[in-house]
Design a protein around this motif. Sequence first.
Motif, PDB file in Angstrom:
ATOM      1  N   LYS A 221       0.834  -1.205   0.000  1.00  0.00           N
ATOM      2  CA  LYS A 221       0.000   0.000   0.000  1.00  0.00           C
ATOM      3  C   LYS A 221       0.870   1.257   0.000  1.00  0.00           C
ATOM      4  CE  LYS A 221      -4.095  -1.985   2.229  1.00  0.00           C
ATOM      5  NZ  LYS A 221      -4.991  -1.949   3.414  1.00  0.00           N
ATOM      6  N   ALA A 222       1.966   1.218   0.752  1.00  0.00           N
ATOM      7  CA  ALA A 222       2.891   2.352   0.758  1.00  0.00           C
ATOM      8  C   ALA A 222       3.525   2.527  -0.621  1.00  0.00           C
ATOM      9  CB  ALA A 222       3.968   2.139   1.820  1.00  0.00           C
ATOM     10  N   LEU A 223       3.862   1.425  -1.247  1.00  0.00           N
ATOM     11  CA  LEU A 223       4.463   1.493  -2.579  1.00  0.00           C
ATOM     12  C   LEU A 223       3.500   2.118  -3.587  1.00  0.00           C
ATOM     13  CD1 LEU A 223       6.998   0.676  -4.249  1.00  0.00           C
ATOM     14  CD2 LEU A 223       5.717  -1.371  -4.912  1.00  0.00           C
ATOM     15  N   ALA A 224       2.239   1.726  -3.526  1.00  0.00           N
ATOM     16  CA  ALA A 224       1.240   2.283  -4.443  1.00  0.00           C
ATOM     17  C   ALA A 224       1.092   3.794  -4.234  1.00  0.00           C
ATOM     18  CB  ALA A 224      -0.098   1.576  -4.238  1.00  0.00           C
ATOM     19  N   ALA A 225       1.121   4.221  -2.974  1.00  0.00           N
ATOM     20  CA  ALA A 225       1.018   5.647  -2.670  1.00  0.00           C
ATOM     21  C   ALA A 225       2.253   6.396  -3.169  1.00  0.00           C
ATOM     22  CB  ALA A 225       0.850   5.845  -1.163  1.00  0.00           C
ATOM     23  N   LEU A 226       3.420   5.803  -2.983  1.00  0.00           N
ATOM     24  CA  LEU A 226       4.654   6.442  -3.446  1.00  0.00           C
ATOM     25  C   LEU A 226       4.692   6.496  -4.974  1.00  0.00           C
ATOM     26  CD1 LEU A 226       7.370   7.683  -2.657  1.00  0.00           C
ATOM     27  CD2 LEU A 226       8.348   5.372  -2.674  1.00  0.00           C
ATOM     28  N   ASP A 227       4.188   5.450  -5.625  1.00  0.00           N
ATOM     29  CA  ASP A 227       4.099   5.447  -7.093  1.00  0.00           C
ATOM     30  C   ASP A 227       3.363   6.683  -7.595  1.00  0.00           C
ATOM     31  OD1 ASP A 227       5.447   3.087  -7.557  1.00  0.00           O
ATOM     32  OD2 ASP A 227       3.654   1.873  -7.851  1.00  0.00           O
ATOM     33  N   ILE A 228       2.237   6.977  -6.973  1.00  0.00           N
ATOM     34  CA  ILE A 228       1.422   8.124  -7.394  1.00  0.00           C
ATOM     35  C   ILE A 228       2.223   9.425  -7.286  1.00  0.00           C
ATOM     36  CG2 ILE A 228      -0.594   9.524  -6.799  1.00  0.00           C
ATOM     37  CD1 ILE A 228      -1.967   6.866  -5.947  1.00  0.00           C
ATOM     38  N   LYS A 229       2.898   9.596  -6.166  1.00  0.00           N
ATOM     39  CA  LYS A 229       3.661  10.825  -5.934  1.00  0.00           C
ATOM     40  C   LYS A 229       4.834  10.963  -6.906  1.00  0.00           C
ATOM     41  CE  LYS A 229       1.490  12.603  -2.351  1.00  0.00           C
ATOM     42  NZ  LYS A 229       0.879  13.965  -2.392  1.00  0.00           N
ATOM     43  N   LEU A 230       5.549   9.869  -7.125  1.00  0.00           N
ATOM     44  CA  LEU A 230       6.727   9.944  -7.999  1.00  0.00           C
ATOM     45  C   LEU A 230       6.322  10.138  -9.449  1.00  0.00           C
ATOM     46  CD1 LEU A 230       9.134   7.273  -6.446  1.00  0.00           C
ATOM     47  CD2 LEU A 230       8.998   9.733  -6.001  1.00  0.00           C
ATOM     48  N   ARG A 231       5.171   9.598  -9.843  1.00  0.00           N
ATOM     49  CA  ARG A 231       4.707   9.774 -11.220  1.00  0.00           C
ATOM     50  C   ARG A 231       4.188  11.191 -11.453  1.00  0.00           C
ATOM     51  NH1 ARG A 231       2.406   3.573 -11.433  1.00  0.00           N
ATOM     52  NH2 ARG A 231       4.498   2.704 -11.620  1.00  0.00           N
ATOM     53  N   GLU A 232       3.793  11.869 -10.382  1.00  0.00           N
ATOM     54  CA  GLU A 232       3.452  13.285 -10.513  1.00  0.00           C
ATOM     55  C   GLU A 232       4.711  14.108 -10.802  1.00  0.00           C
ATOM     56  OE1 GLU A 232       1.546  14.290  -6.856  1.00  0.00           O
ATOM     57  OE2 GLU A 232      -0.375  13.345  -7.391  1.00  0.00           O
ATOM     58  N   LEU A 233       5.859  13.651 -10.288  1.00  0.00           N
ATOM     59  CA  LEU A 233       7.117  14.367 -10.501  1.00  0.00           C
ATOM     60  C   LEU A 233       7.713  14.065 -11.871  1.00  0.00           C
ATOM     61  CD1 LEU A 233       8.764  13.852  -6.984  1.00  0.00           C
ATOM     62  CD2 LEU A 233       7.527  15.864  -7.808  1.00  0.00           C
ATOM     63  N   ASP A 234       7.582  12.804 -12.324  1.00  0.00           N
ATOM     64  CA  ASP A 234       8.060  12.426 -13.660  1.00  0.00           C
ATOM     65  C   ASP A 234       7.286  11.192 -14.108  1.00  0.00           C
ATOM     66  OD1 ASP A 234       9.377  11.536 -15.961  1.00  0.00           O
ATOM     67  OD2 ASP A 234      11.322  12.268 -15.266  1.00  0.00           O
ATOM     68  N   ALA A 235       6.311  11.406 -14.976  1.00  0.00           N
ATOM     69  CA  ALA A 235       5.432  10.303 -15.404  1.00  0.00           C
ATOM     70  C   ALA A 235       6.164   9.292 -16.275  1.00  0.00           C
ATOM     71  CB  ALA A 235       4.232  10.866 -16.170  1.00  0.00           C
ATOM     72  N   ASN A 236       7.204   9.725 -16.975  1.00  0.00           N
ATOM     73  CA  ASN A 236       7.912   8.834 -17.892  1.00  0.00           C
ATOM     74  C   ASN A 236       8.992   8.001 -17.214  1.00  0.00           C
ATOM     75  OD1 ASN A 236       6.475   9.714 -20.221  1.00  0.00           O
ATOM     76  ND2 ASN A 236       7.756  11.551 -20.281  1.00  0.00           N
ATOM     77  N   ASP A 237       9.568   8.533 -16.159  1.00  0.00           N
ATOM     78  CA  ASP A 237      10.694   7.853 -15.499  1.00  0.00           C
ATOM     79  C   ASP A 237      10.623   8.039 -13.981  1.00  0.00           C
ATOM     80  OD1 ASP A 237      13.076   6.480 -15.107  1.00  0.00           O
ATOM     81  OD2 ASP A 237      14.352   8.172 -15.672  1.00  0.00           O
ATOM     82  N   PRO A 238       9.535   7.595 -13.358  1.00  0.00           N
ATOM     83  CA  PRO A 238       9.367   7.855 -11.921  1.00  0.00           C
ATOM     84  C   PRO A 238      10.409   7.172 -11.045  1.00  0.00           C
ATOM     85  CG  PRO A 238       7.717   6.289 -12.701  1.00  0.00           C
ATOM     86  CD  PRO A 238       8.387   6.844 -13.919  1.00  0.00           C
ATOM     87  N   VAL A 239      10.910   6.021 -11.484  1.00  0.00           N
ATOM     88  CA  VAL A 239      11.800   5.245 -10.623  1.00  0.00           C
ATOM     89  C   VAL A 239      13.218   5.818 -10.591  1.00  0.00           C
ATOM     90  CG1 VAL A 239      12.660   3.542 -12.276  1.00  0.00           C
ATOM     91  CG2 VAL A 239      12.204   2.842  -9.924  1.00  0.00           C
TER      92      VAL A 239
END
Length: 254
Positions: A221-239
């Motif tokens: 659940k934490a990972l899913a929440a972090l995914d959302i935040k990081l994809r807001e910062l860079d949708a193409n390369d969040p990781v």
Amino acid sequence: MNQTELKDFLDQKVLQYNTLDFIESDPVQIPHLFSQKEDIEIAGFLSATIAWGNRKMIIKNSRKMIDLMGNSPYDFVLSHSENNLEQLDSFVHRTFNGQDFISFIKGLQHIYKNHGGLEAVFTKNQETDSMQKSISEFKKIFFEMQLQNRAQKHISDPMNGSAAKRINMYLRWMCRQDNKGVDLGIWKNISPSLLSCPLDVHSGNVARKLGLLTRKQNDGKALAALDIKLRELDANDPVKYDFALFGLGVFEGF
């Protein structure tokens, strides 16, 4: 720190840590030893599997795994004999032992002989917004010939609530198109936009301090929440922000 300031800060940290110097102290150096695609992905998979604990010990034991395979991972996986497998029995890294190593070799052989290889399995089961279901399906396929097997605990299942840190890290290595030479990016059929940050105690703590994460546990659940935040910062390369979060936590004690 507002969203723009946060992005600028993290982008600077990505530039700071996503460099060739990072390889020297990281298990990603193991797949970098090879040039053949299958050698790279097998060496990466095995080293990512044991990537917990002291980083120097992870690298040392990853190199030992490769040595035990005659420094030819793909050939060993496809063509090993029972005598070859017996040589693996002495291996140990924390709770991953020789019998686990042997089970992984058998699982890899099954993947390559019956399912078209590692990339094919992960590609087939990817979704449009995440690789977590793909990881779960990969685990089922990997062990489908070895159902009653203690080695199953060494591959996390996101469908059971795990953040699957090590295998998300492995997918970053294989899929992320990195112009800095750290991530190998040899898998072209999975978009880096689908990748998730390898969430562990270091990246999790930094993410909470930066307001990217509120959940206390480092779970699915934490990972899913972090995914959302990081994809807001860079949708193409969040990781790519794994470099920033990990670097801030491990190298700076942020």
